[in-house]
Enzyme design. Structure first.
Site, PDB file in Angstrom:
ATOM      1  N   ARG A  39      53.486  -4.475 -22.629  1.00  0.00           N
ATOM      2  CA  ARG A  39      54.720  -4.134 -23.357  1.00  0.00           C
ATOM      3  C   ARG A  39      55.958  -4.133 -22.453  1.00  0.00           C
ATOM      4  NH1 ARG A  39      53.728  -1.466 -28.421  1.00  0.00           N
ATOM      5  NH2 ARG A  39      52.102  -2.773 -29.302  1.00  0.00           N
ATOM      6  N   ARG A  43      61.307  -2.542 -26.405  1.00  0.00           N
ATOM      7  CA  ARG A  43      62.447  -1.660 -26.636  1.00  0.00           C
ATOM      8  C   ARG A  43      62.961  -0.933 -25.401  1.00  0.00           C
ATOM      9  NH1 ARG A  43      60.011   1.068 -31.918  1.00  0.00           N
ATOM     10  NH2 ARG A  43      58.177   0.467 -30.737  1.00  0.00           N
ATOM     11  N   ARG A  52      67.124  -8.500 -30.662  1.00  0.00           N
ATOM     12  CA  ARG A  52      66.255  -8.281 -31.817  1.00  0.00           C
ATOM     13  C   ARG A  52      66.968  -7.561 -32.970  1.00  0.00           C
ATOM     14  NH1 ARG A  52      61.478  -6.692 -32.490  1.00  0.00           N
ATOM     15  NH2 ARG A  52      62.345  -6.681 -34.564  1.00  0.00           N
ATOM     16  N   ASP A  88      52.379 -10.685 -31.066  1.00  0.00           N
ATOM     17  CA  ASP A  88      51.671  -9.468 -31.443  1.00  0.00           C
ATOM     18  C   ASP A  88      50.243  -9.839 -31.812  1.00  0.00           C
ATOM     19  OD1 ASP A  88      52.344  -6.429 -32.059  1.00  0.00           O
ATOM     20  OD2 ASP A  88      50.863  -7.110 -33.510  1.00  0.00           O
ATOM     21  N   TYR A 163      42.731  -2.660 -38.042  1.00  0.00           N
ATOM     22  CA  TYR A 163      43.982  -2.727 -38.815  1.00  0.00           C
ATOM     23  C   TYR A 163      43.737  -3.252 -40.218  1.00  0.00           C
ATOM     24  CZ  TYR A 163      46.858  -1.477 -34.830  1.00  0.00           C
ATOM     25  OH  TYR A 163      47.436  -0.787 -33.800  1.00  0.00           O
TER      26      TYR A 163
HETATM   27  O1  CP3 Z   1      55.401  -7.241 -23.588  1.00  0.00           O
HETATM   28  C1  CP3 Z   1      54.270  -7.392 -24.127  1.00  0.00           C
HETATM   29  O2  CP3 Z   1      53.300  -6.703 -23.848  1.00  0.00           O
HETATM   30  C2  CP3 Z   1      54.080  -8.551 -25.071  1.00  0.00           C
HETATM   31  C3  CP3 Z   1      54.169  -8.280 -26.420  1.00  0.00           C
HETATM   32  C4  CP3 Z   1      53.161  -7.463 -27.213  1.00  0.00           C
HETATM   33  C5  CP3 Z   1      53.550  -6.832 -28.400  1.00  0.00           C
HETATM   34  N1  CP3 Z   1      52.451  -6.324 -29.008  1.00  0.00           N
HETATM   35  C6  CP3 Z   1      54.934  -6.802 -28.894  1.00  0.00           C
HETATM   36  C7  CP3 Z   1      55.327  -5.734 -29.825  1.00  0.00           C
HETATM   37  C8  CP3 Z   1      51.777  -7.265 -27.063  1.00  0.00           C
HETATM   38  C9  CP3 Z   1      50.858  -7.692 -25.932  1.00  0.00           C
HETATM   39  C10 CP3 Z   1      51.336  -6.550 -28.216  1.00  0.00           C
HETATM   40  C11 CP3 Z   1      49.924  -6.212 -28.471  1.00  0.00           C
HETATM   41  C12 CP3 Z   1      49.607  -5.209 -29.497  1.00  0.00           C
HETATM   42  N2  CP3 Z   1      50.180  -5.031 -30.723  1.00  0.00           N
HETATM   43  C13 CP3 Z   1      48.530  -4.312 -29.386  1.00  0.00           C
HETATM   44  C14 CP3 Z   1      47.584  -4.237 -28.218  1.00  0.00           C
HETATM   45  C15 CP3 Z   1      48.210  -3.533 -27.079  1.00  0.00           C
HETATM   46  C16 CP3 Z   1      48.277  -2.054 -27.234  1.00  0.00           C
HETATM   47  O3  CP3 Z   1      49.406  -1.529 -27.286  1.00  0.00           O
HETATM   48  O4  CP3 Z   1      47.223  -1.422 -27.298  1.00  0.00           O
HETATM   49  C17 CP3 Z   1      48.501  -3.543 -30.553  1.00  0.00           C
HETATM   50  C18 CP3 Z   1      47.525  -2.420 -30.868  1.00  0.00           C
HETATM   51  C19 CP3 Z   1      49.550  -4.008 -31.396  1.00  0.00           C
HETATM   52  C20 CP3 Z   1      49.912  -3.522 -32.751  1.00  0.00           C
HETATM   53  C21 CP3 Z   1      51.312  -3.021 -32.757  1.00  0.00           C
HETATM   54  N3  CP3 Z   1      52.420  -3.833 -32.863  1.00  0.00           N
HETATM   55  C22 CP3 Z   1      51.776  -1.694 -32.579  1.00  0.00           C
HETATM   56  C23 CP3 Z   1      50.878  -0.482 -32.430  1.00  0.00           C
HETATM   57  C24 CP3 Z   1      53.182  -1.735 -32.560  1.00  0.00           C
HETATM   58  C25 CP3 Z   1      54.162  -0.600 -32.305  1.00  0.00           C
HETATM   59  C26 CP3 Z   1      54.870  -0.138 -33.516  1.00  0.00           C
HETATM   60  C27 CP3 Z   1      56.121   0.603 -33.107  1.00  0.00           C
HETATM   61  O5  CP3 Z   1      57.194   0.224 -33.589  1.00  0.00           O
HETATM   62  O6  CP3 Z   1      56.042   1.555 -32.317  1.00  0.00           O
HETATM   63  C28 CP3 Z   1      53.557  -3.080 -32.752  1.00  0.00           C
HETATM   64  C29 CP3 Z   1      54.943  -3.612 -32.770  1.00  0.00           C
HETATM   65  C30 CP3 Z   1      55.363  -4.310 -31.541  1.00  0.00           C
HETATM   66  N4  CP3 Z   1      54.628  -5.267 -30.900  1.00  0.00           N
HETATM   67  C31 CP3 Z   1      56.578  -4.146 -30.866  1.00  0.00           C
HETATM   68  C32 CP3 Z   1      56.578  -5.044 -29.789  1.00  0.00           C
HETATM   69  C33 CP3 Z   1      57.683  -5.297 -28.798  1.00  0.00           C
HETATM   70  C34 CP3 Z   1      57.708  -3.222 -31.281  1.00  0.00           C
HETATM   71  C35 CP3 Z   1      58.470  -3.898 -32.354  1.00  0.00           C
HETATM   72  C36 CP3 Z   1      59.939  -3.643 -32.272  1.00  0.00           C
HETATM   73  O7  CP3 Z   1      60.564  -3.946 -31.254  1.00  0.00           O
HETATM   74  O8  CP3 Z   1      60.462  -3.155 -33.277  1.00  0.00           O
END
Ligand code: CP3
Length: 358
Positions: A39, A43, A52, A88, A163
């Site tokens: 991540r 943000r 974004r 994602d 999910y």
């Molecule tokens: O920088 C990186 O790591 C690359 C991008 C990345 C994202 N998601 C972008 C993202 C990666 C590798 C993921 C993987 C992901 N997504 C996982 C496995 C990693 C982990 O955290 O265990 C999981 C479980 C998800 C599912 C998911 N997507 C979640 C739990 C969330 C968070 C929701 C929130 O808003 O708190 C997301 C959304 C997400 N994926 C964001 C990003 C940058 C946030 C979206 C935003 O900016 O509004």
């Protein structure tokens, strides 16, 4: 299956011989301790929030120019040793036509949770053409990133299944486990479908030129070892076996996986991701010799003052040294899970410099 070209990223030839991340991942000696963060794109970065603003997360993942820019942002700002593709784990499901969205502050939410045999059978299969925008983004990144390696990734079948079955994020995974334990034939059909799609997604990323892949089985730590072995491990093994011919480092990561670590390290992966709950030398003892370890500073540490962050990073580095004495073949510095959204971007930059300076 998508053919993976013999020379990866055949059209853009990059010289990554000296890349510390790849050297460490292969068990060789890197010129400096490589560091990147799960991540790292997101943000915590003002430039991310700006670009974004007003766009939908999942739609962003299908915009090659935007994916390229957001992936490159943390590399420019922090000098990390690897980029991770901005995407994602639910992108392949969305691309295949599953009704779902990512709700800000919540995570992936599925329109119709998948709970019956008929729903499993109705799940659309992913075709590599449906993730063409992701491949296009990777093509742009090979030029953009120069000599910084690019990590591709996918969600592991179990974490994706959780999910789909829950319909969204879940604390107890009760519906998922109800299917796993109570209707194993449906469970195995669902896992088979998700395994094939995960392989399609990863092979498409490899064909486009990613330099390493990480499989996120984020929620595997909620399972007992016996259940992991029966209901999850065989599918994860299939995923790793299906990308072995690419010859790139494979990383396997989950949260709260202390009890599963030896199994998760023996499914065909070169690098095992370790969350912050167990020290790296303890992890080395659990997985046995010959593994590269990735991790594992507690992400919350970055909210403390600079000296505390540096001291705690040193504890991780010292544990990695002891892990080497126990047979670990390398260390890639990372957090024990993703960067928390409210993390100060400057604290991340300072941490990278500190790890590089030691
Ligand atoms: O920088 C990186 O790591 C690359 C991008 C990345 C994202 N998601 C972008 C993202 C990666 C590798 C993921 C993987 C992901 N997504 C996982 C496995 C990693 C982990 O955290 O265990 C999981 C479980 C998800 C599912 C998911 N997507 C979640 C739990 C969330 C968070 C929701 C929130 O808003 O708190 C997301 C959304 C997400 N994926 C964001 C990003 C940058 C946030 C979206 C935003 O900016 O509004």
């Amino acid at each position: 299956m998508t053919e993976i070209p013999a020379a990866l990223g055949a059209e853009v030839r990059r010289d990554l011989t000296d890349a510390p991340f790849l050297a460490a991942a292969r068990g060789a000696t890197p010129s400096r301790t490589p560091v990147w963060f799960m991540r790292q794109a997101g943000r915590s970065l003002p430039e991310y929030r700006e670009i974004r603003a007003g766009t939908n997360m999942l739609e962003s993942c299908f915009d090659p120019a935007l994916v390229c820019e957001v992936t490159a942002q943390p590399v420019r700002r922090h000098d990390v040793d690897a980029a991770i593709l901005f995407s994602d784990i639910v992108v392949p499901l969305k691309a295949a036509g599953v009704g779902l969205d990512i709700v800000p502050g919540v995570g992936p939410v599925v329109d119709e949770p998948v709970r019956s045999a008929a729903q499993v059978d109705a799940l659309p299969a992913l075709d590599a053409d449906q993730v063409a925008p992701v491949s296009e983004a990777i093509g742009l990144l090979l030029t953009e990133l120069g000599t910084t390696p690019l990590i591709g990734f996918a969600g592991a079948p179990f974490t994706l299944a959780s999910y789909l079955v829950e319909g969204g994020p879940s604390r107890n995974h009760e519906r998922t486990k109800a299917m796993m334990f109570g209707a194993p034939e449906i469970w195995h059909r669902l896992m088979d479908r998700l395994t094939i799609d995960t392989i399609t997604s990863l092979r498409a990323q490899l064909a486009a030129g990613v330099d390493a892949v990480q499989l996120f089985d984020s929620w595997a730590g909620t399972l007992t070892l016996a259940d992991y072995r029966e209901f999850v491990r065989p599918y994860t093994e299939r995923v790793f076996a299906a990308v072995a011919d690419a010859g790139v480092p494979r990383i396997h990561f989950g949260v709260g996986t202390g009890e599963l670590l030896a199994d998760m390290a023996s499914v065909g992966t070169e690098v095992i991701g370790v969350d912050w709950r167990i020290p790296l030398d303890d992890a080395a003892r659990r997985v046995g010799p010959g593994m590269v370890l990735q991790g594992n500073l507690d992400p919350a540490t970055l909210f403390a003052d600079a000296q505390t962050v540096a001291d705690r990073a040193d504890l991780v580095l010292a544990a990695a040294d002891r892990a080497r004495e126990l047979g670990a073949t390398g260390h890639i510095f990372n957090l024990g899970h993703g960067v928390l959204p409210d993390t100060d971007a400057d604290a991340i930059t300072r941490l990278v410099a500190h790890v590089h300076d030691r």
